[in-house]
Design a protein around this motif. Structure first.
Motif, PDB file in Angstrom:
ATOM      1  N   ASP A   7      -2.598  14.406  70.453  1.00 47.16           N
ATOM      2  CA  ASP A   7      -2.921  15.839  70.990  1.00 47.16           C
ATOM      3  C   ASP A   7      -2.068  16.775  70.059  1.00 47.16           C
ATOM      4  OD1 ASP A   7      -3.488  17.918  72.683  1.00 47.16           O
ATOM      5  OD2 ASP A   7      -1.872  17.369  73.921  1.00 47.16           O
ATOM      6  N   ASN A   8      -2.940  17.670  69.363  1.00 45.98           N
ATOM      7  CA  ASN A   8      -2.154  18.651  68.468  1.00 45.98           C
ATOM      8  C   ASN A   8      -1.261  17.759  67.461  1.00 45.98           C
ATOM      9  OD1 ASN A   8      -2.958  21.500  68.538  1.00 45.98           O
ATOM     10  ND2 ASN A   8      -1.244  21.834  69.839  1.00 45.98           N
ATOM     11  N   TRP A   9      -1.728  16.794  66.978  1.00 42.67           N
ATOM     12  CA  TRP A   9      -0.991  16.042  65.975  1.00 42.67           C
ATOM     13  C   TRP A   9       0.100  15.454  66.323  1.00 42.67           C
ATOM     14  CZ3 TRP A   9      -3.469  15.031  61.522  1.00 42.67           C
ATOM     15  CH2 TRP A   9      -4.552  15.819  61.097  1.00 42.67           C
ATOM     16  N   GLU A  10       0.411  15.201  67.708  1.00 42.41           N
ATOM     17  CA  GLU A  10       1.239  14.477  68.574  1.00 42.41           C
ATOM     18  C   GLU A  10       0.673  13.229  68.997  1.00 42.41           C
ATOM     19  OE1 GLU A  10       4.622  15.176  68.203  1.00 42.41           O
ATOM     20  OE2 GLU A  10       4.179  16.707  66.667  1.00 42.41           O
ATOM     21  N   VAL A  11       1.627  12.160  69.025  1.00 35.48           N
ATOM     22  CA  VAL A  11       0.904  10.958  69.976  1.00 35.48           C
ATOM     23  C   VAL A  11       0.704  11.303  71.368  1.00 35.48           C
ATOM     24  CG1 VAL A  11       1.478   8.674  70.666  1.00 35.48           C
ATOM     25  CG2 VAL A  11       1.831   9.380  68.464  1.00 35.48           C
ATOM     26  N   ARG A  12      -0.445  10.952  71.961  1.00 28.52           N
ATOM     27  CA  ARG A  12      -0.395  11.522  73.375  1.00 28.52           C
ATOM     28  C   ARG A  12       0.569  10.772  74.456  1.00 28.52           C
ATOM     29  NH1 ARG A  12      -6.712  11.133  74.432  1.00 28.52           N
ATOM     30  NH2 ARG A  12      -5.727  10.958  76.740  1.00 28.52           N
ATOM     31  N   GLU A  13       1.046  11.566  75.274  1.00 31.75           N
ATOM     32  CA  GLU A  13       1.801  10.876  76.074  1.00 31.75           C
ATOM     33  C   GLU A  13       1.926   9.539  76.652  1.00 31.75           C
ATOM     34  OE1 GLU A  13       3.144  13.704  79.300  1.00 31.75           O
ATOM     35  OE2 GLU A  13       3.378  15.245  78.057  1.00 31.75           O
ATOM     36  N   GLU A  14       0.517   9.279  77.105  1.00 31.18           N
ATOM     37  CA  GLU A  14       0.037   7.708  77.692  1.00 31.18           C
ATOM     38  C   GLU A  14       0.274   6.668  76.598  1.00 31.18           C
ATOM     39  OE1 GLU A  14      -3.868   9.935  77.217  1.00 31.18           O
ATOM     40  OE2 GLU A  14      -1.763  10.353  77.609  1.00 31.18           O
ATOM     41  N   PHE A  15       0.711   7.172  75.461  1.00 29.28           N
ATOM     42  CA  PHE A  15       0.982   5.990  74.360  1.00 29.28           C
ATOM     43  C   PHE A  15       2.425   6.068  73.859  1.00 29.28           C
ATOM     44  CE2 PHE A  15      -3.550   7.528  74.071  1.00 29.28           C
ATOM     45  CZ  PHE A  15      -4.100   6.007  74.124  1.00 29.28           C
ATOM     46  N   SER A  16       2.716   4.793  73.303  1.00 25.53           N
ATOM     47  CA  SER A  16       4.071   4.945  72.839  1.00 25.53           C
ATOM     48  C   SER A  16       3.970   4.603  71.153  1.00 25.53           C
ATOM     49  CB  SER A  16       4.797   3.541  73.417  1.00 25.53           C
ATOM     50  OG  SER A  16       4.121   2.417  72.796  1.00 25.53           O
ATOM     51  N   GLN A  17       4.860   5.307  70.924  1.00 29.58           N
ATOM     52  CA  GLN A  17       4.816   5.474  69.175  1.00 29.58           C
ATOM     53  C   GLN A  17       5.555   4.221  68.506  1.00 29.58           C
ATOM     54  OE1 GLN A  17       5.822   9.239  67.188  1.00 29.58           O
ATOM     55  NE2 GLN A  17       6.100  10.109  69.042  1.00 29.58           N
ATOM     56  N   GLU A  18       4.870   3.676  67.599  1.00 30.05           N
ATOM     57  CA  GLU A  18       5.331   2.558  66.838  1.00 30.05           C
ATOM     58  C   GLU A  18       4.932   3.050  65.252  1.00 30.05           C
ATOM     59  OE1 GLU A  18       4.679  -1.503  68.109  1.00 30.05           O
ATOM     60  OE2 GLU A  18       4.500  -0.704  69.992  1.00 30.05           O
ATOM     61  N   PHE A  19       5.878   2.343  64.547  1.00 33.97           N
ATOM     62  CA  PHE A  19       5.214   2.483  62.940  1.00 33.97           C
ATOM     63  C   PHE A  19       5.176   1.337  62.354  1.00 33.97           C
ATOM     64  CE2 PHE A  19       9.841   1.777  62.648  1.00 33.97           C
ATOM     65  CZ  PHE A  19       9.866   1.075  61.504  1.00 33.97           C
ATOM     66  N   ILE A  20       4.237   1.032  61.364  1.00 32.95           N
ATOM     67  CA  ILE A  20       4.058   0.042  60.474  1.00 32.95           C
ATOM     68  C   ILE A  20       4.373   0.434  59.228  1.00 32.95           C
ATOM     69  CG2 ILE A  20       2.173  -1.391  59.511  1.00 32.95           C
ATOM     70  CD1 ILE A  20       0.706  -0.565  61.819  1.00 32.95           C
ATOM     71  N   SER A  21       5.253  -0.686  58.351  1.00 33.91           N
ATOM     72  CA  SER A  21       5.648  -0.357  57.203  1.00 33.91           C
ATOM     73  C   SER A  21       5.650  -1.372  56.209  1.00 33.91           C
ATOM     74  CB  SER A  21       7.177   0.311  57.368  1.00 33.91           C
ATOM     75  OG  SER A  21       7.881   0.486  56.329  1.00 33.91           O
ATOM     76  N   LEU A  22       6.012  -1.039  55.061  1.00 33.04           N
ATOM     77  CA  LEU A  22       6.208  -2.011  54.022  1.00 33.04           C
ATOM     78  C   LEU A  22       7.568  -2.633  54.070  1.00 33.04           C
ATOM     79  CD1 LEU A  22       3.587  -0.740  51.249  1.00 33.04           C
ATOM     80  CD2 LEU A  22       3.172  -2.877  52.731  1.00 33.04           C
ATOM     81  N   TRP A  23       8.338  -1.731  54.669  1.00 31.66           N
ATOM     82  CA  TRP A  23       9.918  -1.821  54.299  1.00 31.66           C
ATOM     83  C   TRP A  23      10.438  -1.862  55.901  1.00 31.66           C
ATOM     84  CZ3 TRP A  23       6.983   1.817  52.265  1.00 31.66           C
ATOM     85  CH2 TRP A  23       6.765   1.458  50.713  1.00 31.66           C
ATOM     86  N   ASP A  24      11.616  -2.487  55.954  1.00 33.46           N
ATOM     87  CA  ASP A  24      12.482  -2.607  57.219  1.00 33.46           C
ATOM     88  C   ASP A  24      12.536  -1.294  58.242  1.00 33.46           C
ATOM     89  OD1 ASP A  24      12.887  -5.217  56.478  1.00 33.46           O
ATOM     90  OD2 ASP A  24      14.642  -4.536  55.585  1.00 33.46           O
ATOM     91  N   GLY A  25      12.219  -0.189  57.540  1.00 37.56           N
ATOM     92  CA  GLY A  25      12.141   1.088  58.479  1.00 37.56           C
ATOM     93  C   GLY A  25      11.609   2.320  57.862  1.00 37.56           C
ATOM     94  N   TRP A  26      12.025   3.451  58.239  1.00 40.40           N
ATOM     95  CA  TRP A  26      11.417   4.917  57.689  1.00 40.40           C
ATOM     96  C   TRP A  26      12.182   4.685  56.212  1.00 40.40           C
ATOM     97  CZ3 TRP A  26       7.146   6.519  60.067  1.00 40.40           C
ATOM     98  CH2 TRP A  26       7.046   6.189  61.259  1.00 40.40           C
ATOM     99  N   LEU A  27      11.332   5.332  55.163  1.00 39.67           N
ATOM    100  CA  LEU A  27      11.829   5.640  53.845  1.00 39.67           C
ATOM    101  C   LEU A  27      12.488   6.927  53.967  1.00 39.67           C
ATOM    102  CD1 LEU A  27       9.100   4.639  51.275  1.00 39.67           C
ATOM    103  CD2 LEU A  27      11.346   3.264  52.190  1.00 39.67           C
TER     104      LEU A  27
END
Length: 56
Positions: A7-27
């Motif tokens: 919703d406006n480039w933000e994850v909608r409230e009914e979903f939880s955010q997660e990330f998928i990465s080739l590394w252990d965390g955010w670069l």
């Protein structure tokens, strides 16, 4: 379509955010060079994972 999750480039409230990465965390800004070190084979495997997750 993936846009139904946003919703406006933000994850909608009914979903939880997660990330998928080739590394252990955010670069961080000082680790962006790692993107240049990913091989074409590794990118393809990563993209294949994303496609499989999308079908589920």
């Amino acid at each position: 379509m993936i846009s139904e999750y946003f919703d406006n480039w933000e994850v909608r409230e009914e979903f939880s955010q997660e990330f998928i990465s080739l590394w252990d965390g955010w670069l961080g800004q000082n680790e962006c060079y790692k993107l240049d070190e990913v091989t074409e084979y590794e990118w393809e495997r990563f993209n294949q994972l994303i496609r499989l997750l999308h079908t589920e």
